[in-house]
Design a protein around this motif. Structure first.
Motif, short mmCIF file in Angstrom:
data_model
loop_
_atom_site.label_atom_id
_atom_site.label_comp_id
_atom_site.label_asym_id
_atom_site.label_seq_id
_atom_site.Cartn_x
_atom_site.Cartn_y
_atom_site.Cartn_z
N THR A 209 48.15 32.38 52.88
CA THR A 209 48.35 32.39 54.33
C THR A 209 47.93 33.69 54.99
O THR A 209 47.95 33.80 56.22
CB THR A 209 49.83 32.12 54.67
N GLN A 210 47.54 34.68 54.23
CA GLN A 210 47.25 35.99 54.79
C GLN A 210 46.13 35.92 55.83
O GLN A 210 46.25 36.47 56.93
CB GLN A 210 46.85 36.95 53.67
N GLY A 211 45.06 35.24 55.49
CA GLY A 211 43.95 35.11 56.44
C GLY A 211 44.33 34.35 57.68
O GLY A 211 43.92 34.70 58.80
N ALA A 212 45.12 33.28 57.51
CA ALA A 212 45.55 32.49 58.67
C ALA A 212 46.40 33.31 59.62
O ALA A 212 46.29 33.19 60.85
CB ALA A 212 46.32 31.25 58.19
N VAL A 213 47.26 34.17 59.07
CA VAL A 213 48.09 35.04 59.91
C VAL A 213 47.21 35.98 60.73
O VAL A 213 47.41 36.14 61.94
CB VAL A 213 49.09 35.84 59.04
#
Length: 624
Positions: A209-213
């Motif tokens: 989820t890091q990129g989505a955040v």
């Protein structure tokens, strides 16, 4: 009880309900429940359809979970609502929802409150819904949307986190990326990014989820008009996944205000050369900045990779007309028409059925017709550029839409004027009926343009002068008047008009540029000229004509190296004849005479009659 009116009014983006002429959704729901055709909460939504399906088609009949008293309770609630007692109806339906722990009944209660514009009661129903059914994603969404609509975004952090946790792991990143949309109606968008940062803190570290955040936060800062933070976060997101589309789409929205964003788009297309949607949007962004050569290059790549994209061929043809490449434009536009004839209406109008593909959301047959008409008009223009007036008229004859009559007559008038029949061309424009003020205004501009092209400056000025009496403080008309005043050598009048335009519309970049360029071209007040042109470039970053003006003022200031750099940049983006004349002159003066001749020869091949080019060659006594 009577509901209070919610102030401010609820956002129009929240669900609204119309009074049903025969049976309300709630009454249909009650009848279906009583009949036993919607036995479980997951099936209740089907009961609200306008007409119930026959029992035989619905499959085996199952017993309803409702008893007779509860059925009559729902019936009474709907009757109360019909009689205008929204408060009583709300309480009755909400009580039934609590007893049944039923999604549709909770939603119905919340919607009754929304219909009465009672935000607090709608929120209470949504929260009761969430408490009774804590795994309900829709209940969470209702709570969040209501809090945003009621200007309470700070209260959304906990329900947002709960919603993310409930979402399946495979769908979680997509949900996170979409979170800024929840706040699209927020009255203070600058408060949204910090609360999203708090809400998303648990998902910053996990790789899934890091990129989505980062993408969600970039979108939130973009909406808050903090372009610097948006760009930085988009860069960080792209570093994690160069193929991710979201950072490139954010960068596209930052253009042209933030030129540094362009590197993200180029990096994405390098990683994902098959992303035709991003390439199409990029080409349109470049075109909007008048960087036609670069836009056409992007479209050439697109049609080579996906030759069935009708919209790309149409846009490419339009750019080639602007670049005065009539043969290439004709080929592109005819390819578009062949594809349009073979494709469904949606594809002919936009290439694909969805906006995410190439930026065309319209799928109606009318849009397809308008696109074809645009192709016919462009083909006529290309034929005119090639000097084939008979072919141009043949293309115009294929346009039979009365709404485009002015455009067709303008092109016919242009054909006449190109053959020396300027007065006949003016008569053709004048005989068009004036359906409204906008048509009258368009006729003025069309007639003045005919006279400008024929170098009948005074007559063109007279036409616009008459128009100015009718359309007071029309900045576009005043700007055109200033350009004619310059042609007539009335520089004081030109400057006065341009300063009026700037006073009325401070972000009119053309006015800033025109005044700055005129001063630079006459070698007057050069520091002021440069400041005006720099202001224009700040208002319209990357505009090749403004870049050309800045290069010209640098030449007047004696900064030859910087002038060459800027003029090369402008000419690469838009190989216009006047830009070529300027670049050639600075190269000539700098001792780079061979390159100057090459550029001048290219420009003469495109437009041998251009006054600026001819004056430049004569003044410098350049032999090509």
């Amino acid at each position: 009880m009577n509901f209070p009116i919610l102030e401010p009014p609820m956002s129009a983006s929240l669900p609204r309900f119309r009074r049903a002429p025969v049976a309300s959704a709630g009454l249909a729901l009650a009848l279906a429940l009583a009949a036993g055709t919607a036995p479980a909460a997951s099936r209740l939504a089907q009961a609200a359809a306008p007409a119930a399906a026959p029992a035989a088609a619905a499959g085996p009949v199952l017993n309803s979970p409702l008893d007779a008293p509860l059925f009559y309770q729902l019936l009474i609630g709907e009757i109360e609502l019909r009689n205008g007692a929204a408060g009583t109806a709300y309480e009755v339906i909400l009580d039934a929802a609590r007893k049944q722990r039923n999604e549709q009944l909770f939603k119905r209660a919340a919607d009754i409150a929304l219909q009465a514009r009672a935000g607090d009661q709608a929120l209470a129903a949504a929260r009761a819904w969430r408490a009774a059914l804590p795994a309900s994603i829709e209940a969470h969404r209702y709570v969040i949307q209501l809090l945003v609509a009621m200007n309470r975004p700070a209260d959304t952090v906990e329900p947002l986190q709960s919603l993310i946790r409930l979402t399946p792991a495979d769908d979680r990143a997509a949900l996170i990326r979409s979170l800024p949309r929840f706040f699209a109606t927020s009255t203070d968008r600058k408060t949204v990014p910090p609360l999203l940062e708090r809400a998303l803190e648990p998902w910053r570290a996990p790789a899934a989820t890091q990129g989505a955040v980062l993408q969600a936060l970039a979108g939130a800062w973009l909406a808050a008009d903090d372009n610097e933070r948006a760009l930085r976060l988009a860069r960080d997101a792209q570093a994690l996944d160069p193929a991710a589309e979201a950072p490139a789409m954010i960068a596209l929205q930052l253009l042209p205000r933030t030129p540094a964003a362009e590197a993200l788009i180029e990096a994405h297309l390098k990683a994902r050369p098959d992303n035709h949607a991003v390439r199409m949007w990029y080409a349109r962004s470049l075109s909007g900045a008048q960087r036609y050569t670069e836009a056409a290059a992007q479209l050439q790549q697109l049609v080579q990779a996906a030759p069935d994209r009708a919209a790309a061929w149409l846009t490419l043809g339009a750019l080639q007309v602007e670049l005065k490449q009539p043969q290439a434009a004709t080929a592109s536009l005819q390819t578009y028409l062949r594809l349009a004839d073979a494709a469904p209406p949606a594809a002919a109008a936009g290439g694909r059925d969805d906006e995410d593909d190439d930026g065309d959301a319209t799928t109606a047959p009318a849009a397809n017709d308008q696109a074809r008409i645009q192709a016919f008009l462009l083909l006529a223009q290309a034929a005119e550029q090639a000097g084939d007036f008979r072919a141009a008229e043949a293309w115009l004859a294929r346009v039979d839409n009365p709404q485009r009559a002015l455009e067709v007559q303008q092109r016919r008038a242009s054909l006449l004027a190109a053959q020396g029949q300027v007065d006949e061309a003016r008569a053709l424009i004048r005989q068009l009926p004036e359906k409204d003020a906008e048509t009258a205004r368009a006729k003025l501009f069309a007639e003045a343009q005919l006279l400008r092209d024929a170098k009948r400056w005074q007559e063109a000025s007279d036409v616009l002068g008459r128009g100015a009496q009718r359309f007071a403080n029309d900045v576009d008309l005043m700007y055109e008047q200033s350009m004619l005043a310059e042609k007539l050598g009335r520089f004081d009048e030109m400057e006065q008009l341009l300063r009026q335009v700037i006073a009325l519309k401070p972000d009119h970049h053309h006015a800033h540029n025109a005044l700055g360029y005129s001063l630079a071209d006459r070698n007057l007040r050069l520091p002021e000229a440069k400041a005006l042109i720099e202001r224009a470039l700040a208002l319209s970053p990357g505009d090749p004509f403004i870049t050309d003006s800045l290069g010209w003022v640098e030449y007047r200031l004696g900064n030859l190296a910087e002038s060459v750099r800027l003029l090369r940049q402008a000419y690469a983006a838009r190989p216009d004849t006047e830009i070529a004349a300027h670049l050639g002159e600075v190269l000539w003066v700098s001792g780079q005479t061979d390159e100057a001749r090459r550029i001048w020869r290219e420009a003469r091949g495109r437009d041998a009659a251009n006054d600026v080019l001819r004056e430049t060659l004569a003044r410098l006594r350049a032999d090509l």
